[in-house]
Each structure stands twice: as C-alpha cells, then as structure tokens.
Design an enzyme around this catalytic site. Sequence first.
Site, PDB file in Angstrom:
ATOM      1  CE  LYS A  27      -3.886   2.081   2.580  1.00 14.44           C
ATOM      2  NZ  LYS A  27      -4.720   2.027   3.796  1.00 14.44           N
ATOM      3  CB  SER A  74      -8.219   3.805   2.703  1.00 10.23           C
ATOM      4  OG  SER A  74      -7.324   3.214   3.631  1.00 10.23           O
ATOM      5  CB  SER A  91      -8.455   0.957   5.561  1.00  8.07           C
ATOM      6  OG  SER A  91      -9.204   2.124   5.386  1.00  8.07           O
TER       7      SER A  91
HETATM    8  N1  GLN Z   1     -13.298   4.435   6.341  1.00  5.73           N
HETATM    9  C1  GLN Z   1     -12.607   4.875   7.505  1.00  5.73           C
HETATM   10  C2  GLN Z   1     -12.196   6.320   7.333  1.00  5.73           C
HETATM   11  O1  GLN Z   1     -12.470   6.849   6.313  1.00  5.73           O
HETATM   12  C3  GLN Z   1     -11.436   3.989   7.791  1.00  5.73           C
HETATM   13  C4  GLN Z   1     -10.265   4.261   6.950  1.00  5.73           C
HETATM   14  C5  GLN Z   1      -9.103   3.412   7.345  1.00  5.73           C
HETATM   15  O2  GLN Z   1      -9.236   2.392   8.009  1.00  5.73           O
HETATM   16  N2  GLN Z   1      -7.918   3.872   6.981  1.00  5.73           N
HETATM   17  O3  GLN Z   1     -11.643   6.922   8.192  1.00  5.73           O
END
Ligand code: GLN
Length: 494
Positions: free
Chosen positions: A76, A151, A175
């Site tokens: 990532k 994400s 994410s």
């Molecule tokens: N969807 C969550 C956010 O937007 C989690 C994102 C994540 O785990 N990095 O904060």
Amino acid sequence: MINASLKELADALAARRVSAVELTEHCIERIGRLDKGLNAFITVDPGRSLEQARAADARIAAGHAGPLTGIPVAHKDIFVAKGWPSTCGSRMLASFVSPYDAHVVERFNDAGAVVLGKTNMDEFAMGSSSETSWFGPVRNPWNVDRVAGGSSGGSAVAVAARLAPVATGTDTGGSIRQPAALSGVCGLKPTYGTVSRYGMIAFASSLDQGGPFARSAADLAVLLNVMAGFDARDSTSLERAPEDYARELERPLPGASAGKPLGGLRVGVPSEYFSAGLASDVASAVESAIDELKKLGASVIEVHLPNTGLSVPSYYVIAPAEASSNLSRYDGVRYGYRAPEYDDLVDMYCKTRAQGFGAEVKRRILIGTYVLSHGYYDAYYLKAQKIRRLIARDFTDAFRQCDVIAGPVTPTVAFALGAKVSDPVQMYLNDIYTIAANLAGLPAMSIPCGFGSEGLPVGLHLVGDYFTEARLLGIAHQFQKATDWHARVPAGYA
Ligand code: GLN
C-alpha cells in the site's frame, strides 16, 4: 502459477521450477495488461523489482531462502519504501521519493520478498471506497463500475485480480477488512501494536495498524510472521516474544473430534449487527457462513455489543482529531508539494495545503481542529474517548461468553462508483461493523464467505480477543478447508 499458495510458490522456487525473476515478470506482465481497467497500482518500477528478484534467486541458489524469498509483494502506498515514490494517494506527496524504508517494508526486504509496486488508496487512507485518491479511483474486478472498498482498495484488488500473490494494507477503521470483503480476498488487522507504524504514513496514530492481504488464511499467517514484531522506533510497538501465527492452522482445538475441527469453539454473534442497516443478501451469506462454522463443530451464541451504534460517531471525532494533528506536517517547507506561487510564508502554507489536499482530507482536518478546540474539546473529543472505553468494555464482556465474534464486515456489497462520494455520512456508515475493533485495538479479519446481489463478494468478519491472531487464522483456515469461496476468481482475471 498465479493461483498458487505461498507454500506452493516457495516450493516451486526451491525446486527451481520457477525463478523469482520469472514470477516477478509474470506479475508485471499481468499488471501491464490488466491494471489499466482497475487502477490498483500507483507505481510499478520493473527495473527495481527485477533487481530484487535477481538477488532473491541468488539467495535461493545459495540455500538461504525463507518462506517469502522471491515472492512479489504489493505494498500500500502508505508504507514508505526507499527509492520509491510514496504518495499516500495524495497530491501532497505525489512527487515524494522516500529516503528510507518503513519497518514493514524492511521486514519483507530482509525476508527476500520483492517489492512489486505501490498500490492505490484513498488519500491519506481517509475513505471507504478508494475513490478519494489523487490518482483516480480503484475499480472492483468483480464489476468495474463498483468500488473496490477502501482505503486499501489497490492492495485488495491487486490480490483479487491476481496481479500480486499478496499485499500489505493498513486499517484505521476498517481499511483492510472492508476492501477485502468487497473485493473477495482475505485481510487481517492485527492487535494494535503488533505491526510497527514506523514509516507507515500517519493518519490516526492510536488506531492505525498494518496488516496483510492474501487469498487464504494460511497465506496471511506467513505474511504476519514477517510483518509483526517489536520495533523501538514506534513508541506503541508491543514488546512481546515472537510467535508463529501459523501454529494453530492445523492444531485441533481441545474440543475437536473427527469431522468437527471447531468442536468446543464458542462463536458469539452480536444481535446488534443483524439489524435494519444490513442488506439482506449480505445477511444471508453471513448467516450461511455461521451455519458452516456450526457444521464444523462450533456452538453459536448470541452476544451483545450495546454501544455499537456509538462507534461511528466516536470514531469520526477521534480519527479526525488525530489526523488534524498528524497532517500539520505538510506545510510546503520540509518535503512534499509546495504551491508554485505565493505572497509570503503564511500565504505559502495556505496555498500549499489548499492545493495539496483533496476535499475529504480537508473535511477531516476541519472536523479534527474543531473538536480539539477550546470550548469543544470536552463536549466532543473527551466524550468520544469515554465512549471508546465503553466500546472496548463491551468486547471484554462479550469475550467472557465466547471465543470469537462473527458477523458481517460491510452493510452492503460493493456499491457503484460515485454513489456515495457526495454524501460523507453515507460513506462513514459503511464502517459500522469494522470501526469498533480499531477503537478497542482488537484483532479482526475478513474472509470471503459467499456472493450477494449481482455476484458481488461478501466477507465474514471474525473478531478475536487481544493477541488471538493465531486462533482467528486457525478458524478461518478450517472454514477455507470446508468451502471454496476464497478460491473464486473474478471473470477475466483467471
Ligand atoms: N473508512 C474509515 C475512514 O475513512 C477507515 C479508513 C481506514 O481504516 N484507513 O476513516
């Protein structure tokens, strides 16, 4: 070859049926051919990858190979890697080339793995769909008009579309698990502190945790064995004896018997998770998976997590608060983007941040600054921290009655690209089932467990008590021996 397990790939490499260079070239060829329609990768650099692959082949020839030597890994783009662009999906870091490796990258490199490329993601990991990236949205290989989840959508899709055998991700509020569920692969978020955050670009430090993506629980265990471990450069890294996360894959539970490998296991199903917000196709796939756990010998009991409804609101105070502080470093002075034209220093800061950050990141910074400001701190931030404690206590109470919690990962299957981008609250509600594990710091994973409407994948969520990763992986492995959801390949990517 592209569907082989890590064990099969390691065996093939050891027996010289395939070389690390051939394996890497194969992945690069697939990325070149298939990724235009998916946008899973931000950066590939075949020259660099092949150099590492040649070194891996030399190591194999010298007899010093480990289980990941010569295996291509997609990272990532939140993990910095020396000499690689490390963008975090943002214009702010679009031309930033890292001078050092994240701990996770260092671990994989030491194991002889090959950096296959850097994967696309929501900007600074803020999102649930991988649509907020400066580099454009990631598309879901099961239906390219649907989101991949976020994400870490690029990593999930790289594994789902067989562009990479395995990948890394991070999970602040879901994410890893959410894109794993929506893209039909396996993903694990370990207990907070298990994987070092050094070199993992910070979003919300008390919640961020790195973890692996793979096509099976057995492969996740191999990856976690490399990723986990104490690192003095991360002050929240846990100093614990190293463990073998694969140790419970084949070890029978104390109550197991013939045909009942999960005998004696108590699976808790939170009644709060099967309520109005859950789509019926997701509910039925998850219920069938829970029935499968029963067939394998587990007993299923109802548990309660009464503060579930407060997890989204408290997370969306705490995470932006931490983000607003973490992102203050992007000021155009030290590194990253700087506005090309400005009047004075203050104007340079303002223009740099106005141009360098996207809309979702700005929204988080505004919310975070607001909830931390004098007069609102007690009402929002402090209250959210108190709720966080209550949520953690719900799990402690539940784990007195059960060994693992099972439920859905997401309320729906992958939604259409663009469907929720202009409605942040709808987007945030996707995280309802995943966020609590981050607030409590618990290990949790998603494994494919069926398909919902229009043939889109559904994930089964398994949440364990602290440090029970090996057992979670063991449960998932038994499920995967009895089912083949994890082996399905999206049409056109076989
Ligand atoms: N969807 C969550 C956010 O937007 C989690 C994102 C994540 O785990 N990095 O904060």
